[in-house]
Design an enzyme around this catalytic site. Structure first.
Site, PDB file in Angstrom:
ATOM      1  N   PRO A  20       0.785  -1.239   0.000  1.00  0.00           N
ATOM      2  CG  PRO A  20       0.022  -0.942   2.187  1.00  0.00           C
ATOM      3  CD  PRO A  20       0.759  -1.911   1.290  1.00  0.00           C
ATOM      4  CB  CYS A  21       3.212   2.756  -2.405  1.00  0.00           C
ATOM      5  SG  CYS A  21       2.418   2.450  -3.971  1.00  0.00           S
TER       6      CYS A  21
END
Length: 184
Positions: free
Chosen positions: A153-154
């Protein structure tokens, strides 16, 4: 079944499967999503507006691999991804194949995977967590190299002042994802 970037016949033996990535494209609340799997796990979740662009992105990220469109094999993954986008609290429990990053990228991605849904971290704080206090730019580069959107989850990484910065799949999508997660 559509074969991309491969000279392999539609039927192949087990050794050739090691060089094959199956993929499929579906719809979500934030646009088209492409899910791809190697023999190890999900190696790409790409987000965009056009299927052809997603296929080209996949081909660019995995040169030399046989890319085989297989909607049936990826149906459950696509459903899980779309469900996660709509209801992030359900989580996204898919086996991931992160072998296609450098050792530093994989370290960044491991830290990102530990950030809880609804939380954010700054590039600088993430770099410090990795023991690289001056590594914010390297962290941003590792985020940009991430091919497994949502699974890694950047989108949860923000600037030091809390504002949104670039996101490989568009700042509007990043905002939508963070807004959904904040509503938990």
């Amino acid at each position: 079944m559509n074969l991309m970037q491969t000279n392999m016949p539609a039927t192949f033996h087990k050794p050739a499967a090691l060089d094959t990535i199956a993929y499929a494209i579906g719809e979500s609340a934030i646009g088209k999503i492409l899910a791809a799997r190697s023999e190890t796990g999900v190696c790409a979740i790409l987000i965009g507006s056009h299927g052809s662009e997603l296929e080209q992105d996949l081909a660019n990220r995995f040169p030399g691999k046989g890319l085989v469109e297989d909607e049936a094999a990826l149906r459950d993954d696509l459903a899980a991804i779309a469900r996660f986008i709509e209801t992030p609290s359900v989580g996204l429990d898919l086996p991931l194949d992160m072998r296609h990053g450098t050792p530093f990228q994989r370290r960044v991605w491991d830290v990102l995977r530990a950030i809880p849904c609804g939380a954010t971290i700054t590039y600088t704080a993430l770099a410090r967590r990795l023991g690289q206090p001056n590594g914010a730019r390297a962290v941003a580069t590792a985020c940009a190299a991430n091919a497994i959107a949502l699974g890694i989850p950047c989108h949860r990484v923000v600037r030091a002042d809390g504002t949104l910065s670039g996101y490989r799949w568009g700042v509007e999508r990043k905002r939508a994802l963070l807004d959904k997660e904040a509503a938990l």
